[in-house]
Write an enzyme that holds these catalytic residues in place. Structure first.
Site, PDB file in Angstrom:
ATOM      1  CD  GLU A 270      -3.004  -0.696  -0.163  1.00 44.41           C
ATOM      2  OE1 GLU A 270      -3.029   0.439  -0.661  1.00 44.41           O
ATOM      3  OE2 GLU A 270      -3.660  -1.646  -0.639  1.00 44.41           O
TER       4      GLU A 270
ATOM      5  CE1 TYR B 217      -6.809   3.390  -0.483  1.00 45.53           C
ATOM      6  CE2 TYR B 217      -4.409   3.369  -0.293  1.00 45.53           C
ATOM      7  CZ  TYR B 217      -5.589   2.805  -0.746  1.00 45.53           C
ATOM      8  OH  TYR B 217      -5.554   1.627  -1.430  1.00 45.53           O
TER       9      TYR B 217
ATOM     10  CG  ASP C 229      -7.868   3.577  -4.649  1.00 43.92           C
ATOM     11  OD1 ASP C 229      -9.069   3.653  -4.957  1.00 43.92           O
ATOM     12  OD2 ASP C 229      -7.124   2.665  -5.052  1.00 43.92           O
TER      13      ASP C 229
END
Ligand code: SF4
Length: 375
Positions: free
Chosen positions: A57, A140, A158
């Protein structure tokens, strides 16, 4: 790559109409990615390693899936767990990261690995607020790790998901103002059951079906729920505020080559843009306004800012796009065995430059002077 095996969860019915259809689609059409557990393996009780989820990520922030795959596998090979990454030097991490851009992410990766190792005994906290306190982990990424690694029903939004939600609900407010509404609606359709798979399914839908141009609505599992599809103009969404023009900065870069084929490099300051990365000597990068003339721009890009007097051979110019500005550098080269003493410079073998922590802009600069050194 290691994955943690837990007892299989009992599969309950999903809690939203969107989730039921989307998860059924994801079970059949999910993308196969090196950091991901397939729905079939998940159903057998295999769970993602939080280290792999976090690493992927962070890499995926501002970078495409295709570009990240090779870097992810390289990092897992070099540092198979968070303790191994914590034990690496920042220079080693920056070197392995070189080319992926946004280098503060690499420095935060190393800092975060050290905190997880020292403060949390090598285990990522299964708590969205605690995750958000860690270096390099924002709204996020904390939501993505919480959902994917720990099955917490967090709203993971996202750019792809923003597009899907703004189309599903035909949101007329322009981005970025629409972000809070999008997050609220994302929370509303996130199920309690399989929230991690739901988050990944939304990402896959955005990447493969609900694409920016020509979305394949006919194949979309959510088309019966989609307001933009019903309106007949899905590409109208997401509505975006007009972009400001990106300013242009100018400067000069100086590639110094020794007679035995070494290139002189130095280290950038730790703080700021490309902090801690390697570079060839270069001038300040200065912006110009609308009144700039070719002559005033030439003053910013000539060889007068060279680090020492020499015969500087012009090698053309390069352009590199940063988030907030475009950089145009004129490149010069000289061949010499001696450079003025410096406490942060060194000679690097030209055929081993790929081992240096050179950001893409510096690879372009060196390529202008030594064509094809980076292919
Ligand atoms: S129906 Fe079309 S616009 Fe709506 S979510 Fe699906 S792909 Fe996107």
């Amino acid at each position: 790559m290691t994955h943690i095996r837990y007892k299989a969860l009992t599969q309950k019915s999903t809690s939203t109409p969107h989730a039921g259809k989307l998860l059924a689609w994801y079970d059949r059409h999910h993308r196969i990615l090196p950091w991901r557990i397939s729905p079939a393996d998940y159903a057998q009780g295999l769970r993602p390693d939080p280290y792999c989820v976090w690493l992927s990520e962070v890499m995926l922030q501002q970078t495409t899936v295709e570009a990240v795959k090779a870097y992810f596998l390289k990092f897992i090979r070099l540092w198979p767990d968070v303790q191994a990454l914590a034990a690496a030097t920042e220079d080693d991490v920056l070197r392995a990261w070189a080319g992926l851009g946004y280098y503060s992410r690499a420095r935060n990766l190393k800092k975060c690995a050290s905190i997880i190792t020292d403060k949390y005994q090598g285990r990522f906290p299964a708590d969205i607020e605690m995750l958000r306190q860690l270096p390099g982990i924002g709204d996020y990424t904390s939501a993505a790790i919480a959902a994917i690694a720990f099955n917490i029903p967090a709203a993971v939004v996202d750019g792809n998901v923003e597009r899907v939600i703004s189309r599903l609900f035909a949101i007329k407010t322009a981005l970025p103002q629409a972000k809070s509404e999008i997050r609220r609606l994302s929370r509303q359709i996130t199920p309690q059951n399989r929230p991690g798979d739901f988050a990944q399914a939304m990402m896959d839908l955005g990447a493969t079906i609900c694409t920016p141009r020509k979305p394949a609505c006919i194949l979309c599992p959510l088309n019966a729920h989609c307001a933009a599809y019903t309106e007949g103009e899905p590409e109208f969404y997401p509505v975006k505020a007009p972009k400001k023009a990106r300013p242009v900065r100018y400067g000069a870069g100086f590639v110094i080559v020794s007679p035995d084929n070494k290139v002189y490099l130095r280290k950038r300051a730790d703080q700021g843009l490309l902090g801690g990365m390697s570079e060839v000597p270069n001038s300040d990068w200065l912006a110009v306004d609308d009144t700039a003339t070719p002559a005033s721009i030439a003053r910013l890009t000539n060889a007068e800012s060279a680090p020492f007097a020499a015969q500087w051979l012009p090698c053309g110019s390069i352009t590199h796009i940063f988030t907030h500005f475009e950089l145009r550098l004129s490149i010069y080269k000289t061949v010499t065995a001696t450079v003025p003493p410096s406490n942060n410079g060194w000679w690097a073998d030209a055929d081993r430059l790929h081992e240096e922590a050179l950001p893409t802009v510096m690879k372009k600069a060196i390529n202008a002077a030594l064509p094809d050194i980076f292919k």
